[in-house]
Scaffold this active site. Structure first.
Site, PDB file in Angstrom:
ATOM      1  CG  PHE A 177      -0.309   0.380   2.452  1.00  0.00           C
ATOM      2  CD1 PHE A 177      -0.034   1.778   2.795  1.00  0.00           C
ATOM      3  CD2 PHE A 177       0.216  -0.336   3.487  1.00  0.00           C
ATOM      4  CE1 PHE A 177       0.612   2.097   3.874  1.00  0.00           C
ATOM      5  CE2 PHE A 177       1.126  -0.145   4.561  1.00  0.00           C
ATOM      6  CZ  PHE A 177       1.224   1.343   4.912  1.00  0.00           C
ATOM      7  CE  LYS A 201      -3.123  -8.684  -3.708  1.00  0.00           C
ATOM      8  NZ  LYS A 201      -3.886  -7.368  -3.293  1.00  0.00           N
ATOM      9  CD  GLU A 204      -5.404  -6.095   0.392  1.00  0.00           C
ATOM     10  OE1 GLU A 204      -4.511  -5.972  -0.529  1.00  0.00           O
ATOM     11  OE2 GLU A 204      -5.132  -6.576   1.391  1.00  0.00           O
ATOM     12  CB  SER A 254       4.412  -7.310   5.339  1.00  0.00           C
ATOM     13  OG  SER A 254       3.562  -8.407   4.971  1.00  0.00           O
ATOM     14  CB  CYS A 309      10.383  -0.264   2.172  1.00  0.00           C
ATOM     15  SG  CYS A 309      11.106   0.490   0.664  1.00  0.00           S
ATOM     16  CD  GLU A 409       8.776  -3.024   8.168  1.00  0.00           C
ATOM     17  OE1 GLU A 409       7.899  -3.854   7.999  1.00  0.00           O
ATOM     18  OE2 GLU A 409       9.168  -2.278   7.152  1.00  0.00           O
TER      19      GLU A 409
HETATM   20  P1  NAD Z   1       1.453  -6.448   2.881  1.00  0.00           P
HETATM   21  O1  NAD Z   1       2.673  -7.739   2.815  1.00  0.00           O
HETATM   22  O2  NAD Z   1       0.394  -6.421   4.113  1.00  0.00           O
HETATM   23  O3  NAD Z   1       0.711  -6.570   1.447  1.00  0.00           O
HETATM   24  C1  NAD Z   1       1.375  -6.473   0.297  1.00  0.00           C
HETATM   25  C2  NAD Z   1       0.339  -7.561  -0.550  1.00  0.00           C
HETATM   26  O4  NAD Z   1       0.566  -8.704  -0.120  1.00  0.00           O
HETATM   27  C3  NAD Z   1      -0.891  -7.083  -0.706  1.00  0.00           C
HETATM   28  O5  NAD Z   1      -1.338  -6.929  -2.110  1.00  0.00           O
HETATM   29  C4  NAD Z   1      -1.463  -7.861   0.186  1.00  0.00           C
HETATM   30  O6  NAD Z   1      -2.901  -8.033  -0.630  1.00  0.00           O
HETATM   31  C5  NAD Z   1      -0.789  -9.200  -0.120  1.00  0.00           C
HETATM   32  N1  NAD Z   1      -0.803  -9.839   1.319  1.00  0.00           N
HETATM   33  C6  NAD Z   1      -1.088  -9.303   2.791  1.00  0.00           C
HETATM   34  N2  NAD Z   1      -0.716 -10.493   3.470  1.00  0.00           N
HETATM   35  C7  NAD Z   1      -0.872 -11.536   2.874  1.00  0.00           C
HETATM   36  C8  NAD Z   1      -0.774 -12.873   3.076  1.00  0.00           C
HETATM   37  N3  NAD Z   1      -0.848 -13.176   4.502  1.00  0.00           N
HETATM   38  N4  NAD Z   1      -0.563 -13.878   2.109  1.00  0.00           N
HETATM   39  C9  NAD Z   1      -0.559 -13.448   0.705  1.00  0.00           C
HETATM   40  N5  NAD Z   1      -0.854 -12.251   0.435  1.00  0.00           N
HETATM   41  C10 NAD Z   1      -0.769 -11.261   1.477  1.00  0.00           C
HETATM   42  O7  NAD Z   1       2.223  -5.124   2.924  1.00  0.00           O
HETATM   43  P2  NAD Z   1       1.888  -3.740   3.407  1.00  0.00           P
HETATM   44  O8  NAD Z   1       1.347  -3.424   4.439  1.00  0.00           O
HETATM   45  O9  NAD Z   1       1.042  -3.435   1.922  1.00  0.00           O
HETATM   46  O10 NAD Z   1       3.299  -2.879   2.983  1.00  0.00           O
HETATM   47  C11 NAD Z   1       4.261  -2.384   3.989  1.00  0.00           C
HETATM   48  C12 NAD Z   1       5.309  -3.583   3.862  1.00  0.00           C
HETATM   49  O11 NAD Z   1       5.953  -3.449   2.792  1.00  0.00           O
HETATM   50  C13 NAD Z   1       6.521  -2.993   4.993  1.00  0.00           C
HETATM   51  O12 NAD Z   1       6.687  -4.082   5.638  1.00  0.00           O
HETATM   52  C14 NAD Z   1       7.375  -2.402   4.210  1.00  0.00           C
HETATM   53  O13 NAD Z   1       8.611  -2.481   4.656  1.00  0.00           O
HETATM   54  C15 NAD Z   1       7.320  -3.495   2.743  1.00  0.00           C
HETATM   55  N6  NAD Z   1       7.982  -2.737   1.816  1.00  0.00           N
HETATM   56  C16 NAD Z   1       9.019  -3.142   1.363  1.00  0.00           C
HETATM   57  C17 NAD Z   1       9.670  -2.472   0.566  1.00  0.00           C
HETATM   58  C18 NAD Z   1      11.224  -2.816  -0.149  1.00  0.00           C
HETATM   59  O14 NAD Z   1      11.583  -2.634  -1.268  1.00  0.00           O
HETATM   60  N7  NAD Z   1      11.980  -3.602   0.838  1.00  0.00           N
HETATM   61  C19 NAD Z   1       9.194  -1.294  -0.676  1.00  0.00           C
HETATM   62  C20 NAD Z   1       7.714  -1.067   0.002  1.00  0.00           C
HETATM   63  C21 NAD Z   1       7.324  -1.539   0.966  1.00  0.00           C
END
Ligand code: NAD
Length: 526
Positions: A177, A201, A204, A254, A309, A409
């Protein structure tokens, strides 16, 4: 005239703001976000909708579908058919589409940024940065003709070996997000430019920016089926991991989701690149330029409400630099918390009530474990936006590595501060942390900076630069716990991820050069 010829060949683009609004967001009630399948924005037949709330107001601004199984399959069917044709297009054709796409994104960046403020909460200026850093990847794709060149060698008389890279077919992108424009733009432009089709995708929580980008991509000449968008959460992700026709997955998000997707995707024989969580340390040496350093750290810790991030979420003050904390607190106090469209705002809301609760809980855990709360942003109320998920800049000092607020984090506007007697101690602390996304050192000593750069085990290092996200001629190179897979996003590595090499050895002799009998030994070239 030449000028006249140029004007007539320039494509007239028809996109305008109202059209973009229809795709993802309509004022006056929640819009239902559509799937984008086979070049059409289509209503989902799902019965499961996810409410998307403006994080500053809690107003439900749209409903995001959990795309049905039939819709997920239809998107892949379309991508599969499109990939067959698109892979035959020339590099020059695809490069030209990218040139038009970058032009259109620049034209519409303010509208996309507005949508990001509404759905994600960051400030308008910051949201424009979100679009701009993604736009730079499209600009990279405009240099495709040189970047995709292969190698060639004459290896024997009349014999040549050469290699080039071919598309994988259908690939997929799964987004977080926190950068609703930049991270989709890390994925689909390079995937498409290299001749693949892609099923995206978005998060959401804020799919609007990608929906708009899809419309711009269509206008730029991306054929139907080459870019498809489906929605949902875990079920949709699992479909992507399991669908045999999808050959590779780009994921950013994440740890929990990333580890799952990496494992499940790999088990199904897919190539997966996954960027995960982070805990980025800033190190301040006492010889640093104090004012510039404190401004840089405050900006990088609290900007985007700490939801980057590459945010500097952990500060290590070396030696006498620990005396600078009161000045840092003062600077943080000056930052204005508010609605992202208010030009005065420095820190917008965090994404959700759950996220706010998690952040507040982690701050409280620091207090309970004996850290000092120098600045408490919990309980901040913004006039006119009383229901918003606001957390003000928060600074916790005297933090120890075993405390939960250091280990987890936080992903909010919270800076945890530790001290070290020497730079060596700071390096040891950072290298022991499981994450390795980014770090920054602030110093006026070239020798210290050089030593830090070489001894630190982190993928992206800033020297007097707070958020060292590389421009796309390089790649985004997080390391250790912040990444799974060995191919990075964008840059040369990004192109490699979406392609596979083919190596050809050819022999073209005159017709008189036939052998008298078959040779059964391993061919050798001497
Ligand atoms: P998230 O993992 O909750 O969601 C990311 C995607 O994964 C979404 O599309 C979501 O629908 C899907 N998802 C969520 N939980 C899932 C599960 N249990 N099983 C399968 N799919 C799932 O992450 P977020 O909260 O949207 O983003 C924040 C996180 O992203 C932070 O941890 C941040 O550090 C990380 N991030 C990392 C970078 C990088 O380049 N290292 C860049 C941006 C964000």
């Amino acid at each position: 005239s030449l000028l006249g010829a140029r004007t007539t060949t320039r494509k007239a683009f028809s996109i305008n703001y109202p059209i973009l609004q229809q795709v993802a967001y309509q004022s006056g009630g929640p819009a239902k976000v559509k799937n984008y399948i086979d070049g059409e924005f289509v209503d989902s037949k799902t019965t499961k909708w996810i409410e998307l709330r403006n994080p500053a107001t809690q107003e439900v601004i749209s409903l995001v579908p959990e795309s049905t199984d039939e819709e997920l399959v239809a998107a892949t069917d379309s991508a599969e058919i499109a990939a067959k044709e698109w892979s035959k297009s020339t590099v020059i054709q695809r490069q030209r589409v990218m040139m038009d796409l970058q032009y259109l994104i620049r034209q519409h960046q303010d509208r996309i940024a507005e949508n990001i403020v509404e759905e994600q909460g960051k400030t308008f200026v910051d949201a424009k940065g979100d679009v701009f850093r993604g736009l730079q990847v499209v600009e990279q794709a405009c240099a495709l003709t040189t970047m995709l060149m292969g190698n060639h060698l004459t290896v024997a008389k009349d014999m040549e070996t050469y290699n080039y890279r071919e598309p994988l077919g259908v690939v997929a992108g799964i987004c977080p997000f926190n950068f609703p424009a930049m991270i989709p733009l890390w994925m689909f432009p390079l995937a498409i430019a290299t001749g693949n089709s892609i099923v995206m995708k978005p998060s959401e929580k804020d799919p609007g920016a990608l929906m708009m980008l899809a419309q711009l991509a269509a206008e730029a000449g991306v054929p139907k089926g080459v870019l498809n968008i489906i929605h949902g959460s875990v079920d949709c992700v699992n479909y992507i991991c399991d669908e045999p026709r999808i050959k590779a997955i780009s994921f950013v998000g994440s740890d929990v989701a990333g580890k799952h997707i990496y494992t499940r995707g790999n088990a199904n024989g897919k190539r997966v690149q996954a960027n995960l969580g982070a805990k980025n340390h800033a190190v301040i040496l006492p010889d640093a330029n104090k004012q510039a350093t404190l401004n840089a750290v405050a900006g990088a810790a609290f900007g985007a409400a700490g939801q980057r991030c590459m945010a500097l979420s952990t500060l290590v003050l070396v030696g006498e630099a620990k005396e600078w904390l009161p000045d840092l607190v003062e600077r943080a106090q000056q930052l204005k918390v508010g609605y992202g469209m208010d030009p005065e705002t420095d820190v917008g809301p965090v994404i959700s009530v759950q996220s706010k609760d998690r952040i507040n809980r982690l701050v409280q855990s620091g207090v309970e474990e004996g850290a000092d709360l120098l600045l408490d942003g919990r309980g901040v109320v913004v006039k006119g936006y009383e229901k918003g998920n606001f957390v003000g800049p928060t600074i916790i000092s005297n933090v120890k590595p075993d405390m939960e607020c250091y280990r987890e984090e936080i992903f909010g506007p919270v800076l945890v501060c530790l001290t070290a007697d020497t730079m060596d101690e700071a390096i040891e602390l950072i290298n022991k942390n499981p994450y390795g996304n980014g770090t920054a050192i602030f110093t006026n000593s070239g020798a210290s900076a050089r030593k830090f750069e070489h001894e630190i085990d982190v993928g992206q290092v800033g020297i007097n630069v707070p958020i060292p996200v590389p421009v796309p001629s390089f790649s985004f190179t997080g390391s250790r716990g912040s990444i799974l897979g060995d191919m990075n996003f964008y840059g040369k590595s990004g192109l490699d991820f979406y392609t596979k090499p083919k190596t050809v050895t050819s022999l073209w002799k005159g017709t008189d050069a036939s052998h008298s009998r078959a040779s059964v030994s391993m061919p050798t070239i001497r």
